[in-house]
Design an enzyme around this catalytic site. Sequence first.
Site, mmCIF file in Angstrom:
data_model
loop_
_atom_site.group_PDB
_atom_site.id
_atom_site.type_symbol
_atom_site.label_atom_id
_atom_site.label_comp_id
_atom_site.label_asym_id
_atom_site.label_seq_id
_atom_site.Cartn_x
_atom_site.Cartn_y
_atom_site.Cartn_z
ATOM 1 N N ARG A 111 32.565 37.832 28.796
ATOM 2 C CA ARG A 111 33.078 39.131 29.239
ATOM 3 C C ARG A 111 32.153 40.309 28.956
ATOM 4 N NH1 ARG A 111 37.610 36.620 27.194
ATOM 5 N NH2 ARG A 111 38.916 35.806 28.881
ATOM 6 N N LYS A 144 23.142 48.167 38.578
ATOM 7 C CA LYS A 144 23.678 47.264 39.607
ATOM 8 C C LYS A 144 23.090 45.885 39.364
ATOM 9 C CE LYS A 144 24.739 50.046 43.643
ATOM 10 N NZ LYS A 144 24.445 50.222 45.085
ATOM 11 N N GLU A 179 10.291 51.559 48.085
ATOM 12 C CA GLU A 179 11.365 52.244 47.342
ATOM 13 C C GLU A 179 10.865 53.601 46.822
ATOM 14 O OE1 GLU A 179 14.365 50.897 47.460
ATOM 15 O OE2 GLU A 179 14.239 48.713 47.239
ATOM 16 N N LYS A 221 16.038 58.459 40.469
ATOM 17 C CA LYS A 221 17.135 57.493 40.405
ATOM 18 C C LYS A 221 18.092 57.852 39.270
ATOM 19 C CE LYS A 221 18.802 52.950 40.922
ATOM 20 N NZ LYS A 221 18.571 51.590 41.357
ATOM 21 N N GLU A 241 28.946 54.697 42.499
ATOM 22 C CA GLU A 241 28.798 54.873 43.944
ATOM 23 C C GLU A 241 30.077 55.321 44.638
ATOM 24 O OE1 GLU A 241 25.897 52.193 45.657
ATOM 25 O OE2 GLU A 241 26.940 52.290 47.577
ATOM 26 N N ARG A 281 25.601 58.341 45.173
ATOM 27 C CA ARG A 281 24.733 57.188 44.901
ATOM 28 C C ARG A 281 24.452 56.369 46.162
ATOM 29 N NH1 ARG A 281 24.465 52.942 39.780
ATOM 30 N NH2 ARG A 281 22.813 51.711 40.709
ATOM 31 N N ASN A 287 20.866 53.946 49.256
ATOM 32 C CA ASN A 287 20.819 52.847 50.226
ATOM 33 C C ASN A 287 20.094 53.231 51.516
ATOM 34 O OD1 ASN A 287 22.337 51.160 48.523
ATOM 35 N ND2 ASN A 287 24.221 52.143 49.211
ATOM 36 N N HIS A 319 18.550 50.630 53.728
ATOM 37 C CA HIS A 319 18.981 49.316 53.249
ATOM 38 C C HIS A 319 19.953 48.589 54.164
ATOM 39 C CE1 HIS A 319 16.808 50.383 49.662
ATOM 40 N NE2 HIS A 319 17.111 49.235 49.078
ATOM 41 N N HIS A 340 18.785 45.043 54.722
ATOM 42 C CA HIS A 340 19.579 43.875 54.317
ATOM 43 C C HIS A 340 19.851 42.962 55.513
ATOM 44 C CE1 HIS A 340 21.284 45.952 50.450
ATOM 45 N NE2 HIS A 340 20.063 45.519 50.295
ATOM 46 N N HIS A 395 12.128 42.058 50.021
ATOM 47 C CA HIS A 395 13.112 43.145 50.053
ATOM 48 C C HIS A 395 12.445 44.490 50.404
ATOM 49 C CE1 HIS A 395 16.545 45.621 49.003
ATOM 50 N NE2 HIS A 395 15.776 46.314 48.190
HETATM 51 N N1 LIG Z 1 19.848 46.278 41.187
HETATM 52 C C1 LIG Z 1 19.332 47.195 41.952
HETATM 53 O O1 LIG Z 1 19.672 48.371 41.879
HETATM 54 C C2 LIG Z 1 18.264 46.803 42.922
HETATM 55 C C3 LIG Z 1 17.503 47.782 43.555
HETATM 56 C C4 LIG Z 1 16.471 47.391 44.396
HETATM 57 C C5 LIG Z 1 16.231 46.033 44.601
HETATM 58 N N2 LIG Z 1 17.005 45.114 43.976
HETATM 59 C C6 LIG Z 1 16.748 43.681 44.150
HETATM 60 O O2 LIG Z 1 15.470 43.378 43.610
HETATM 61 C C7 LIG Z 1 14.963 42.211 44.269
HETATM 62 C C8 LIG Z 1 13.527 42.451 44.628
HETATM 63 O O3 LIG Z 1 12.783 42.656 43.447
HETATM 64 P P1 LIG Z 1 11.202 42.424 43.409
HETATM 65 O O4 LIG Z 1 10.587 43.087 44.580
HETATM 66 O O5 LIG Z 1 10.763 42.783 42.058
HETATM 67 O O6 LIG Z 1 11.062 40.859 43.700
HETATM 68 P P2 LIG Z 1 10.904 39.573 42.752
HETATM 69 O O7 LIG Z 1 11.712 39.688 41.549
HETATM 70 O O8 LIG Z 1 11.091 38.393 43.637
HETATM 71 O O9 LIG Z 1 9.374 39.655 42.312
HETATM 72 C C9 LIG Z 1 8.377 39.560 43.291
HETATM 73 C C10 LIG Z 1 7.352 38.437 42.987
HETATM 74 O O10 LIG Z 1 6.425 38.899 42.021
HETATM 75 C C11 LIG Z 1 6.356 37.997 40.934
HETATM 76 N N3 LIG Z 1 6.003 38.814 39.780
HETATM 77 C C12 LIG Z 1 6.805 39.615 39.068
HETATM 78 N N4 LIG Z 1 6.103 40.338 38.182
HETATM 79 C C13 LIG Z 1 4.805 39.963 38.329
HETATM 80 C C14 LIG Z 1 3.593 40.349 37.714
HETATM 81 N N5 LIG Z 1 3.564 41.330 36.812
HETATM 82 N N6 LIG Z 1 2.449 39.734 38.082
HETATM 83 C C15 LIG Z 1 2.479 38.786 39.043
HETATM 84 N N7 LIG Z 1 3.586 38.390 39.692
HETATM 85 C C16 LIG Z 1 4.740 38.973 39.331
HETATM 86 C C17 LIG Z 1 7.713 37.350 40.921
HETATM 87 O O11 LIG Z 1 7.704 36.140 40.225
HETATM 88 C C18 LIG Z 1 7.964 37.190 42.412
HETATM 89 O O12 LIG Z 1 7.269 36.076 42.912
HETATM 90 C C19 LIG Z 1 15.856 41.967 45.451
HETATM 91 O O13 LIG Z 1 16.697 40.889 45.176
HETATM 92 C C20 LIG Z 1 16.663 43.243 45.567
HETATM 93 O O14 LIG Z 1 17.927 43.029 46.139
HETATM 94 C C21 LIG Z 1 18.017 45.474 43.154
HETATM 95 ZN ZN LIG Z 2 16.111 48.319 47.473
#
Ligand SMILES: NC(=O)c1ccc[n+]([C@@H]2O[C@H](COP(=O)([O-])OP(=O)(O)OC[C@H]3O[C@@H](n4cnc5c(N)ncnc54)[C@H](O)[C@@H]3O)[C@@H](O)[C@H]2O)c1
Ligand SMILES: [Zn+2]
Length: 373
Positions: free
Chosen positions: A129, A151, A193, A235, A245, A249, A253, A256, A260, A273
């Site tokens: 929890r 999030k 972003e 942010k 949100e 907030r 998006n 997005h 998405h 993404h």
């Molecule tokens: N929670 C939120 O508010 C929020 C906001 C925006 C995006 N997201 C989510 O985030 C995700 C995308 O995140 P991302 O772009 O970081 O992708 P990711 O986590 O897939 O990382 C991208 C790639 O880079 C690699 N990597 C990470 N750090 C590295 C480093 N320092 N050196 C070499 N390789 C490295 C990872 O292993 C992966 O292959 C999506 O799922 C998206 O929906 C969430």
């Molecule tokens: Zn995003």
Amino acid sequence: MLEPIPAALGERQRLDVALGERSYPIFIGRDLLSDPDCYRPFISGKRVMIVSNATVAPLYLEALRAGLSGFESDQVILPDGERYKDLATLNRLFDALLERRCGRDITLIALGGGVVGDMAGFAAACYQRGVPFIQVPTTLLAQVDSSVGGKTGVNHPAGKNMIGAFHQPRAVIADTATLETLPERELSAGLAEVVKYGLIADRPFFDWLEDRVPALRAREPATLATAIARSCQNKARIVAADEREAGQRALLNLGHSFGHAIEAGTGYGTWLHGEAVGVGLVMAAQLSARLGWIDAAAVARIRALVAACGLPIQPPPSLSGERWLELMAIDKKVQAGRLRLVLLKGIGEAVLTADVDPGLLRASIASAQAGTA
Ligand SMILES: NC(=O)c1ccc[n+]([C@@H]2O[C@H](COP(=O)([O-])OP(=O)(O)OC[C@H]3O[C@@H](n4cnc5c(N)ncnc54)[C@H](O)[C@@H]3O)[C@@H](O)[C@H]2O)c1
Ligand SMILES: [Zn+2]
């Protein structure tokens, strides 16, 4: 109001996300990964569980563990990729926590990009929890966006991030030196972003970015640190005003709903993404222009900045118009049956609207696909 963008920043910075008793710091700087002072104040028990993936762990797990001396630390290494951001992989995380008899005094530490951060955060929200967690983002996208704001969640084949929870981290530790190993395509994805913040509510930042994208893509450390800090300020300000949100907030998006649809429609992991968001920003601008809210010159500037980031600016031709609308309708921005979209009244002026005529939306998508928008 945001301050003017400084010419140069100190070695390390601390920003705060002001959420009352859930407030927390964001540390930005080089070589924070191994610094015990970044972790110690935010871990209340003796045990930590590091959650990382098969790509990031070999690069940074040892350095992180050096910063955790004095704590009993264990790790779970997940497979790498957006396609693993699902309930099955999350369950492996719960299995590991239970096998190792972790109690409520455990602190999870997410070491990786947004995928690891979203999954570790959701596990922390649900395990017994709710247990505390710390974000150690290692991609540009995670440092400017996903690690901040609480999030968390996983994808479902029917829609992106459909299963999740709000759960704020105790701290965010963004070591900018980790970006040196990031693949170029991922760096570009993170820039989508960054551009988003300029478009939503920070026109001076958008103008600044138009001059600085080459330096950012060359990973010039001071320029990167400034862009990360400015993005986090944007942010943090929006999240502090509207944690769950209820209104403002939703502006985060921007791009997005389109993005998405691309991610889900092409199969998670095909488009990054950030790439989908970059095209989504252009499509939101094009639809805004179709509504007469912004002019063609603004659309051209936005398209040029997204392209300069090394991002695609045209959506995939493979998605049919029907599929687009279906996917956009599933995206959670639907309320009372009406598709809510974030669009632009200007650069630095995003608005949430529920008044878009589906015919206009369809036409805008078709001309974006045809490259005639
Ligand atoms: N929670 C939120 O508010 C929020 C906001 C925006 C995006 N997201 C989510 O985030 C995700 C995308 O995140 P991302 O772009 O970081 O992708 P990711 O986590 O897939 O990382 C991208 C790639 O880079 C690699 N990597 C990470 N750090 C590295 C480093 N320092 N050196 C070499 N390789 C490295 C990872 O292993 C992966 O292959 C999506 O799922 C998206 O929906 C969430
Ligand atoms: Zn995003």
